[in-house]
Design a protein around this motif. Sequence first.
Motif, mmCIF file in Angstrom:
data_model
loop_
_atom_site.group_PDB
_atom_site.id
_atom_site.type_symbol
_atom_site.label_atom_id
_atom_site.label_comp_id
_atom_site.label_asym_id
_atom_site.label_seq_id
_atom_site.Cartn_x
_atom_site.Cartn_y
_atom_site.Cartn_z
ATOM 1 N N GLY A 201 0.796 -1.226 0.000
ATOM 2 C CA GLY A 201 0.000 0.000 0.000
ATOM 3 C C GLY A 201 0.818 1.259 0.000
ATOM 4 O O GLY A 201 0.332 2.333 -0.384
ATOM 5 N N LEU A 202 2.083 1.166 0.431
ATOM 6 C CA LEU A 202 2.953 2.340 0.425
ATOM 7 C C LEU A 202 3.241 2.828 -0.993
ATOM 8 O O LEU A 202 3.650 3.970 -1.186
ATOM 9 C CB LEU A 202 4.286 2.019 1.123
ATOM 10 C CG LEU A 202 4.253 1.885 2.648
ATOM 11 C CD1 LEU A 202 5.600 1.411 3.158
ATOM 12 C CD2 LEU A 202 3.885 3.224 3.298
ATOM 13 N N ALA A 203 3.035 1.961 -1.979
ATOM 14 C CA ALA A 203 3.280 2.349 -3.367
ATOM 15 C C ALA A 203 2.073 3.034 -4.000
ATOM 16 O O ALA A 203 2.021 3.219 -5.202
ATOM 17 C CB ALA A 203 3.660 1.120 -4.184
ATOM 18 N N ALA B 274 -4.464 3.782 -1.053
ATOM 19 C CA ALA B 274 -3.844 2.753 -0.211
ATOM 20 C C ALA B 274 -4.889 1.996 0.588
ATOM 21 O O ALA B 274 -4.819 0.770 0.718
ATOM 22 C CB ALA B 274 -2.824 3.399 0.725
ATOM 23 N N ALA B 275 -5.876 2.707 1.122
ATOM 24 C CA ALA B 275 -6.916 2.060 1.920
ATOM 25 C C ALA B 275 -7.706 1.069 1.071
ATOM 26 O O ALA B 275 -8.016 -0.042 1.526
ATOM 27 C CB ALA B 275 -7.850 3.111 2.514
ATOM 28 N N ARG C 282 1.087 9.136 8.224
ATOM 29 C CA ARG C 282 2.244 9.968 8.532
ATOM 30 C C ARG C 282 3.511 9.399 7.925
ATOM 31 O O ARG C 282 4.354 10.138 7.388
ATOM 32 C CB ARG C 282 2.387 10.107 10.048
ATOM 33 C CG ARG C 282 1.274 10.923 10.693
ATOM 34 C CD ARG C 282 1.317 10.855 12.213
ATOM 35 N NE ARG C 282 0.280 11.698 12.807
ATOM 36 C CZ ARG C 282 0.022 11.759 14.113
ATOM 37 N NH1 ARG C 282 0.720 11.011 14.971
ATOM 38 N NH2 ARG C 282 -0.938 12.562 14.572
ATOM 39 N N LEU C 283 3.660 8.076 7.994
ATOM 40 C CA LEU C 283 4.832 7.420 7.423
ATOM 41 C C LEU C 283 4.874 7.599 5.916
ATOM 42 O O LEU C 283 5.930 7.871 5.326
ATOM 43 C CB LEU C 283 4.780 5.924 7.775
ATOM 44 C CG LEU C 283 5.870 5.015 7.205
ATOM 45 C CD1 LEU C 283 7.215 5.335 7.848
ATOM 46 C CD2 LEU C 283 5.517 3.548 7.446
ATOM 47 N N ALA C 284 3.723 7.462 5.258
ATOM 48 C CA ALA C 284 3.672 7.474 3.792
ATOM 49 C C ALA C 284 3.761 8.878 3.202
ATOM 50 O O ALA C 284 4.276 9.055 2.103
ATOM 51 C CB ALA C 284 2.395 6.798 3.320
ATOM 52 N N THR C 285 3.230 9.876 3.926
ATOM 53 C CA THR C 285 3.193 11.241 3.377
ATOM 54 C C THR C 285 4.318 12.123 3.895
ATOM 55 O O THR C 285 4.624 13.157 3.282
ATOM 56 C CB THR C 285 1.859 11.931 3.719
ATOM 57 O OG1 THR C 285 1.758 12.082 5.146
ATOM 58 C CG2 THR C 285 0.677 11.124 3.193
ATOM 59 N N GLY C 286 4.912 11.752 5.013
ATOM 60 C CA GLY C 286 5.922 12.613 5.621
ATOM 61 C C GLY C 286 5.316 13.815 6.309
ATOM 62 O O GLY C 286 6.029 14.734 6.728
ATOM 63 N N VAL C 287 3.992 13.820 6.474
ATOM 64 C CA VAL C 287 3.271 14.922 7.123
ATOM 65 C C VAL C 287 2.595 14.380 8.382
ATOM 66 O O VAL C 287 2.096 13.249 8.386
ATOM 67 C CB VAL C 287 2.199 15.512 6.168
ATOM 68 C CG1 VAL C 287 1.369 16.575 6.871
ATOM 69 C CG2 VAL C 287 2.865 16.074 4.922
ATOM 70 N N ARG C 288 2.574 15.180 9.451
ATOM 71 C CA ARG C 288 1.926 14.725 10.678
ATOM 72 C C ARG C 288 0.406 14.876 10.527
ATOM 73 O O ARG C 288 -0.234 15.790 11.055
ATOM 74 C CB ARG C 288 2.442 15.504 11.887
ATOM 75 C CG ARG C 288 2.009 14.866 13.204
ATOM 76 C CD ARG C 288 2.728 15.434 14.402
ATOM 77 N NE ARG C 288 2.175 14.882 15.639
ATOM 78 C CZ ARG C 288 2.518 13.706 16.153
ATOM 79 N NH1 ARG C 288 3.427 12.957 15.532
ATOM 80 N NH2 ARG C 288 1.970 13.284 17.272
ATOM 81 N N VAL C 289 -0.175 13.911 9.814
ATOM 82 C CA VAL C 289 -1.608 13.916 9.515
ATOM 83 C C VAL C 289 -2.400 13.753 10.812
ATOM 84 O O VAL C 289 -2.027 12.997 11.709
ATOM 85 C CB VAL C 289 -1.944 12.789 8.526
ATOM 86 C CG1 VAL C 289 -3.446 12.657 8.338
ATOM 87 C CG2 VAL C 289 -1.252 13.024 7.192
ATOM 88 N N ARG C 290 -3.516 14.461 10.875
ATOM 89 C CA ARG C 290 -4.410 14.414 12.036
ATOM 90 C C ARG C 290 -5.797 14.016 11.550
ATOM 91 O O ARG C 290 -6.344 14.638 10.644
ATOM 92 C CB ARG C 290 -4.445 15.797 12.691
ATOM 93 C CG ARG C 290 -5.381 15.969 13.876
ATOM 94 C CD ARG C 290 -5.190 17.395 14.412
ATOM 95 N NE ARG C 290 -6.069 17.699 15.522
ATOM 96 C CZ ARG C 290 -7.279 18.252 15.409
ATOM 97 N NH1 ARG C 290 -7.755 18.528 14.189
ATOM 98 N NH2 ARG C 290 -8.009 18.508 16.467
ATOM 99 N N ASP D 225 -6.423 15.567 3.543
ATOM 100 C CA ASP D 225 -5.468 14.562 4.002
ATOM 101 C C ASP D 225 -5.570 13.259 3.218
ATOM 102 O O ASP D 225 -4.560 12.574 3.009
ATOM 103 C CB ASP D 225 -5.667 14.287 5.497
ATOM 104 C CG ASP D 225 -5.130 15.418 6.355
ATOM 105 O OD1 ASP D 225 -4.192 16.104 5.917
ATOM 106 O OD2 ASP D 225 -5.651 15.619 7.477
ATOM 107 N N MET D 226 -6.764 12.894 2.778
ATOM 108 C CA MET D 226 -6.901 11.627 2.050
ATOM 109 C C MET D 226 -6.202 11.680 0.699
ATOM 110 O O MET D 226 -5.856 10.632 0.139
ATOM 111 C CB MET D 226 -8.384 11.269 1.857
ATOM 112 C CG MET D 226 -9.137 12.180 0.916
ATOM 113 S SD MET D 226 -10.915 11.778 0.830
ATOM 114 C CE MET D 226 -10.921 10.493 -0.428
#
Length: 327
Positions: free
Chosen positions: A83-85, A92-93, A145-153, A192-193
Amino acid sequence: MSTYAVNPAWRGTLASLGLDPAAVLRRAGLPAGLLQPPGVRIRAEDFFALWEAAEALSPGPDFAIRAAEAVSADELDVPVRAGLASRDVAQAAERIAAYKRLVYPVALDVRTNNGLRIALRPRAPFTPPSVLERFELLFWVAFARLATGVRVRPARVTIPVPPRRQEAVESFLDGVVFTPGHRAEIVFSQVDMHRPFVCGHHGLWEELEPQLRSRLHDLEQSAAWSERTHAALLRCLPARRTLAETAAELATSPRTLQRRLEAEGTSFQEVLAHTRERLARAYLQRSTLSYPDIAFLVGYDELTSFHRSLRNWTGETPRGLRLHASP
């Protein structure tokens, strides 16, 4: 019966979180060497027992939060790592939901209208413990957060029974807490999605997706007839419990089904008894349903017949099994 893969990294993850894997297995009532060989598959009940044992022995705060904080790309199951790809969290979901049942006894319902909604879809009575529900929801935040490099909330996180103390949750989710809802669900905003994933995993989906599709096909095609019968009974008890009704569910004839089961060294009545026992154990150990209700749900019209069968299977009364399951 359906079984699920144990992530090979699970043993190391437990140790990194300050837990003794042997103690967790012992607490869960599972064999001491279970986590040693690769490719181990276990029942849903045993999968859930592992999480309950880890929570009970966890030295820190909420084990679900600690496990979510430990999420890393190197230790993800193959369907999740693939899913990281993806393009973004929404894609990914949908991809992960399609192949999650290869490794997990919890399915996902994914909707992308008005934001991304990811809800857990358990199959009663094999419902995940609260700690696993919490982790599954928190995992998606860690993954995003891991996949985007952003601290998603997340926009919202609901769960049937939120924990009373949520300071650690609020800290991990940057101010968001669990709120009561009819099912476990996490919601991400439209912004965010669709946040793009960082580079570094291009080509991974093309490499792994054919393998995942093949594994899913093999899982479906290689299931023994006893497993298919067991699955059909799980779907239709208490309403249907005869050979003819189950054969119709499996699109075959009663005679053919019985012959195929005999070739596997079993019979319809043996599979039915095993299915009833498994359901009875799950209801008694994971619910507060009354004994008459449980008897009905596993296909008994009389409580005395249910008591007699349960004693034959387990040597226990319903009350005894329920008491032994209590912490």
